[in-house]
Design a protein around this motif. Structure first.
Motif, PDB file in Angstrom:
ATOM      1  N   PRO A 188       0.795  -1.243   0.000  1.00 30.46           N
ATOM      2  CA  PRO A 188       0.000   0.000   0.000  1.00 30.46           C
ATOM      3  C   PRO A 188       0.820   1.283   0.000  1.00 30.46           C
ATOM      4  O   PRO A 188       0.716   2.116   0.900  1.00 30.46           O
ATOM      5  N   ASN A 189       1.647   1.449  -1.029  1.00 32.38           N
ATOM      6  CA  ASN A 189       2.380   2.695  -1.218  1.00 32.38           C
ATOM      7  C   ASN A 189       2.820   2.799  -2.672  1.00 32.38           C
ATOM      8  O   ASN A 189       2.939   1.789  -3.378  1.00 32.38           O
ATOM      9  N   VAL A 214      -5.941   0.245   4.216  1.00 30.57           N
ATOM     10  CA  VAL A 214      -4.827   0.887   4.918  1.00 30.57           C
ATOM     11  C   VAL A 214      -4.706   2.302   4.382  1.00 30.57           C
ATOM     12  O   VAL A 214      -4.360   2.495   3.213  1.00 30.57           O
ATOM     13  N   SER A 215      -5.033   3.274   5.229  1.00 34.15           N
ATOM     14  CA  SER A 215      -4.997   4.673   4.840  1.00 34.15           C
ATOM     15  C   SER A 215      -5.875   4.871   3.594  1.00 34.15           C
ATOM     16  O   SER A 215      -7.058   4.546   3.620  1.00 34.15           O
ATOM     17  N   ASN A 216      -5.299   5.394   2.497  1.00 28.18           N
ATOM     18  CA  ASN A 216      -6.091   5.613   1.285  1.00 28.18           C
ATOM     19  C   ASN A 216      -5.880   4.494   0.260  1.00 28.18           C
ATOM     20  O   ASN A 216      -6.023   4.701  -0.949  1.00 28.18           O
ATOM     21  N   TRP A 219      -2.834  -3.947  -4.140  1.00 30.89           N
ATOM     22  CA  TRP A 219      -3.329  -2.748  -3.486  1.00 30.89           C
ATOM     23  C   TRP A 219      -3.657  -1.672  -4.512  1.00 30.89           C
ATOM     24  O   TRP A 219      -2.886  -1.439  -5.437  1.00 30.89           O
ATOM     25  N   VAL A 220      -4.810  -1.016  -4.330  1.00 27.79           N
ATOM     26  CA  VAL A 220      -5.251   0.022  -5.256  1.00 27.79           C
ATOM     27  C   VAL A 220      -5.647   1.260  -4.461  1.00 27.79           C
ATOM     28  O   VAL A 220      -6.108   1.160  -3.316  1.00 27.79           O
ATOM     29  N   LEU A 221      -5.469   2.426  -5.062  1.00 25.36           N
ATOM     30  CA  LEU A 221      -5.874   3.673  -4.417  1.00 25.36           C
ATOM     31  C   LEU A 221      -7.392   3.744  -4.295  1.00 25.36           C
ATOM     32  O   LEU A 221      -8.122   3.320  -5.194  1.00 25.36           O
TER      33      LEU A 221
END
Length: 252
Positions: free
Chosen positions: A203-204, A225-227, A240-242
């Motif tokens: 997630p980054n 996780v966060s955005n 993981w995707v925005l």
């Protein structure tokens, strides 16, 4: 004062319903005249008022489909299916919309006992399984009372056996009810709205690219996780995707 408040709420609700009904008819007329963009404006107004229905989502999806809006059309067909999963018109139209997507993802077939349990669980809703459990418990209580008060040996034996069977079925129904609840909670579908999005391994933005998805693809959200959202495809791949690149389906 409370009675006046209830009357005002009722009158307001009636007024909103009447307005939405008129807007729906106007939007349908615009759709039939091929004014799909204007029809969508009116459908959206109804949606913004808080009204949600399979018919509204279906018509919005049809309008987006006519405008070649891949992601929105699939998104609203999917929302309509959530409300009416057995509707043939929705099923047929979403099949056409899915043909516009770029990503071809094969689903991993379920086999064995897990497939059987899932199929049985999905034969009823959570409420259906819960009601079945209550009914079997009632049968158990009645049959146990019959067993306790009857003097006939054959009737006692019958009541004893059937009461225990009812209790067992109640436990089974309760287990399926909780399993159905878990399946519903775990099911968090979303549609990719970005024309193209790079799915990351972590997630980054600095992490490696796992794969690329395009608009209209359906994914399952596993974690947040966060955005960032952790997603899973029907073929088993994860990444993981925005947040901004997808829209959750179960938000009404």
């Amino acid at each position: 004062m409370k009675n006046i408040s209830y009357i005002l709420i009722f009158l307001f609700g009636t007024l909103v319903f009447a307005q939405n009904h008129q807007l729906f008819d106007e939007a349908n007329a615009l759709y039939n005249e091929a004014n799909y963009t204007e029809a969508l404006v009116k459908y959206k107004t109804i949606l913004d008022s808080g009204e949600h229905s399979a018919e509204l989502y279906f018509n919005m999806a049809n309008a987006h489909y006519k405008l070649n809006h891949i992601a929105p059309s699939i998104f609203y067909y999917e929302k309509a299916l959530l409300l009416k999963p057995n509707d043939k018109d929705i099923q047929n139209n979403i099949a056409f919309a899915r043909n516009m997507t770029v990503d071809a993802i094969d689903a991993v077939p379920e086999v064995g006992i897990s497939k059987l349990i899932k199929n049985v669980t999905n034969t009823m809703s959570f409420d259906g399984w819960a009601k079945a459990a209550v009914i079997f418990v009632v049968f158990f209580v009645i049959l146990f009372i019959v067993y306790y008060f009857t003097y006939s040996t054959s009737k006692k034996r019958f009541a004893f056996v059937t009461s225990n069977v009812s209790l067992l079925l109640a436990i089974v129904a309760l287990v399926f009810a909780f399993h159905k609840f878990k399946l519903v909670e775990k099911d968090q579908p979303a549609i990719v709205f970005a024309q193209e999005t790079k799915i990351k391994s972590e997630p980054n933005l600095r992490s490696a690219e796992a794969f690329v998805l395009h608009e209209g693809t359906k994914v399952q959200v596993l974690d947040t996780v966060s955005n960032w959202k952790k997603i899973k495809l029907s073929d088993g791949k994860t990444g993981w995707v925005l947040d901004d690149d997808i829209k959750m389906l179960k938000t009404f």
